[in-house]
Design an enzyme around this catalytic site. Sequence first.
Site, PDB file in Angstrom:
ATOM      1  N   LYS A  13     -10.141   2.061  -0.614  1.00 32.53           N
ATOM      2  CA  LYS A  13     -10.020   3.539  -1.249  1.00 32.53           C
ATOM      3  C   LYS A  13      -8.629   3.520  -2.126  1.00 32.53           C
ATOM      4  O   LYS A  13      -8.625   4.122  -3.408  1.00 32.53           O
ATOM      5  CB  LYS A  13      -9.682   4.513  -0.197  1.00 32.53           C
ATOM      6  CG  LYS A  13     -10.887   4.807   1.021  1.00 32.53           C
ATOM      7  CD  LYS A  13     -10.562   5.872   1.606  1.00 32.53           C
ATOM      8  CE  LYS A  13      -9.270   5.872   2.469  1.00 32.53           C
ATOM      9  NZ  LYS A  13      -9.583   4.860   3.652  1.00 32.53           N
ATOM     10  N   ARG A  88      -9.006  13.928   6.847  1.00 35.65           N
ATOM     11  CA  ARG A  88      -9.250  12.673   7.804  1.00 35.65           C
ATOM     12  C   ARG A  88      -9.838  13.311   9.062  1.00 35.65           C
ATOM     13  O   ARG A  88     -10.007  12.385  10.013  1.00 35.65           O
ATOM     14  CB  ARG A  88      -7.903  12.236   8.026  1.00 35.65           C
ATOM     15  CG  ARG A  88      -7.775  10.792   8.409  1.00 35.65           C
ATOM     16  CD  ARG A  88      -7.845   9.772   7.216  1.00 35.65           C
ATOM     17  NE  ARG A  88      -6.958   8.517   7.830  1.00 35.65           N
ATOM     18  CZ  ARG A  88      -5.959   8.034   7.046  1.00 35.65           C
ATOM     19  NH1 ARG A  88      -6.080   8.538   5.763  1.00 35.65           N
ATOM     20  NH2 ARG A  88      -5.519   6.645   7.343  1.00 35.65           N
ATOM     21  N   ARG A 127      -4.067  -8.232   4.507  1.00 39.63           N
ATOM     22  CA  ARG A 127      -3.471  -7.374   3.198  1.00 39.63           C
ATOM     23  C   ARG A 127      -1.987  -7.689   3.350  1.00 39.63           C
ATOM     24  O   ARG A 127      -1.227  -7.601   4.562  1.00 39.63           O
ATOM     25  CB  ARG A 127      -3.723  -6.042   3.371  1.00 39.63           C
ATOM     26  CG  ARG A 127      -3.207  -5.070   2.194  1.00 39.63           C
ATOM     27  CD  ARG A 127      -3.993  -3.726   2.249  1.00 39.63           C
ATOM     28  NE  ARG A 127      -3.718  -2.711   3.423  1.00 39.63           N
ATOM     29  CZ  ARG A 127      -4.150  -1.632   3.513  1.00 39.63           C
ATOM     30  NH1 ARG A 127      -5.167  -1.247   2.511  1.00 39.63           N
ATOM     31  NH2 ARG A 127      -3.888  -0.926   4.671  1.00 39.63           N
ATOM     32  N   ARG A 160       2.207  -4.333   5.830  1.00 40.35           N
ATOM     33  CA  ARG A 160       2.438  -3.080   6.491  1.00 40.35           C
ATOM     34  C   ARG A 160       2.495  -3.039   7.935  1.00 40.35           C
ATOM     35  O   ARG A 160       1.513  -3.801   8.494  1.00 40.35           O
ATOM     36  CB  ARG A 160       1.404  -1.990   6.106  1.00 40.35           C
ATOM     37  CG  ARG A 160       1.476  -1.371   4.616  1.00 40.35           C
ATOM     38  CD  ARG A 160       0.233  -0.566   4.390  1.00 40.35           C
ATOM     39  NE  ARG A 160      -0.295   0.187   5.184  1.00 40.35           N
ATOM     40  CZ  ARG A 160      -1.189   1.173   4.965  1.00 40.35           C
ATOM     41  NH1 ARG A 160      -1.706   1.347   3.625  1.00 40.35           N
ATOM     42  NH2 ARG A 160      -1.802   1.855   5.864  1.00 40.35           N
ATOM     43  N   ARG A 171      -6.899   2.105  14.386  1.00 38.48           N
ATOM     44  CA  ARG A 171      -6.965   2.872  13.176  1.00 38.48           C
ATOM     45  C   ARG A 171      -8.731   2.844  12.773  1.00 38.48           C
ATOM     46  O   ARG A 171      -9.263   4.177  12.505  1.00 38.48           O
ATOM     47  CB  ARG A 171      -6.324   2.138  11.888  1.00 38.48           C
ATOM     48  CG  ARG A 171      -5.089   2.510  12.031  1.00 38.48           C
ATOM     49  CD  ARG A 171      -4.244   1.794  10.882  1.00 38.48           C
ATOM     50  NE  ARG A 171      -4.461   1.894   9.512  1.00 38.48           N
ATOM     51  CZ  ARG A 171      -4.279   1.053   8.595  1.00 38.48           C
ATOM     52  NH1 ARG A 171      -3.968  -0.128   8.739  1.00 38.48           N
ATOM     53  NH2 ARG A 171      -4.465   1.578   7.491  1.00 38.48           N
TER      54      ARG A 171
HETATM   55  P1  AMP Z   1      -3.342   5.215   5.164  1.00 31.18           P
HETATM   56  O1  AMP Z   1      -2.550   4.596   4.405  1.00 31.18           O
HETATM   57  O2  AMP Z   1      -4.329   6.353   4.343  1.00 31.18           O
HETATM   58  O3  AMP Z   1      -4.245   4.268   5.833  1.00 31.18           O
HETATM   59  O4  AMP Z   1      -2.475   6.202   5.995  1.00 31.18           O
HETATM   60  C1  AMP Z   1      -1.500   5.534   6.812  1.00 31.18           C
HETATM   61  C2  AMP Z   1      -1.084   6.485   8.097  1.00 31.18           C
HETATM   62  O5  AMP Z   1      -0.565   7.654   7.678  1.00 31.18           O
HETATM   63  C3  AMP Z   1      -2.461   6.874   8.964  1.00 31.18           C
HETATM   64  O6  AMP Z   1      -2.636   6.060   9.961  1.00 31.18           O
HETATM   65  C4  AMP Z   1      -1.843   8.192   9.584  1.00 31.18           C
HETATM   66  O7  AMP Z   1      -0.959   7.910  10.562  1.00 31.18           O
HETATM   67  C5  AMP Z   1      -1.301   8.936   8.313  1.00 31.18           C
HETATM   68  N1  AMP Z   1      -2.159   9.660   7.333  1.00 31.18           N
HETATM   69  C6  AMP Z   1      -2.655   9.437   6.383  1.00 31.18           C
HETATM   70  N2  AMP Z   1      -3.521  10.296   6.296  1.00 31.18           N
HETATM   71  C7  AMP Z   1      -3.467  11.290   6.952  1.00 31.18           C
HETATM   72  C8  AMP Z   1      -4.126  12.516   7.150  1.00 31.18           C
HETATM   73  N3  AMP Z   1      -4.816  13.108   6.152  1.00 31.18           N
HETATM   74  N4  AMP Z   1      -4.121  13.071   8.472  1.00 31.18           N
HETATM   75  C9  AMP Z   1      -3.331  12.392   9.355  1.00 31.18           C
HETATM   76  N5  AMP Z   1      -2.702  11.511   9.148  1.00 31.18           N
HETATM   77  C10 AMP Z   1      -2.815  10.952   8.019  1.00 31.18           C
END
Ligand code: AMP
Length: 217
Positions: A13, A88, A127, A160, A171
């Site tokens: 993404k 999400r 990653r 990360r 996740r």
């Molecule tokens: P990502 O980089 O999109 O995988 O997001 C990393 C972390 O940020 C996720 O595991 C959540 O803890 C938080 N996060 C990102 N987007 C959202 C969302 N739309 N709603 C809630 N938590 C989010």
Amino acid sequence: MELILLGPPGSGKGTQAARLAGELHIVHVSTGDLFRRHLKEGTALGQLARRYMDEGTLVPDDVTEAMVKERLTARDAQRGYILDGFPRNLAQAEHFQGFLYEVGRALSAVIYLAVPHDVLVERLTGRRVCPGCGANYHVRFHPPQRAGVCDVCQTPLVQRPDDREETVLTRLQVYDRETAPLIDFYRRLHLVREFDGQAPVEVVTAAILESLGARHD
Ligand code: AMP
């Protein structure tokens, strides 16, 4: 143009959103990146989000929705945006429909990147990211020229914290339970366009641009 990029963690993404934003001249809004920036800057929002991010669960909806609303009402987002990592869950999707209605806009499309789970675990745990410029690498699929160092700015690469295997599995479970139902939610609105997230990066970008009727230079 208002786009949502939907797909499991590790489906590409972030990579696709950045490429599409560049091609379409719209802003890339990644909620994960926004939270990570708050974390780095030590804001109150960052402090609040840390616990959820570390364990791989979702930050509460009201907090996330307020942050997204603020970002999307900024001047540079008025031409359009591509959302990466939001919505999400169903509550966020419904709330977002209300926001669009309020501001008199409608979604152009929901781009869904499909990738099987076993592939995702390998993609995520391998990653590596550059804390300097944000470039992404993979120890196997896209290694830097010099091991552990960014090609662009020579900063040492990091993993990360939420890309460690235990957190990756959480996740993916959260994705299955909370986010996957959005595919049907947006299918009912006839907005979903599905792409094979395992195809090469350039092929996926070109297919998405073609489906949006945008020319790929
Ligand atoms: P990502 O980089 O999109 O995988 O997001 C990393 C972390 O940020 C996720 O595991 C959540 O803890 C938080 N996060 C990102 N987007 C959202 C969302 N739309 N709603 C809630 N938590 C989010």
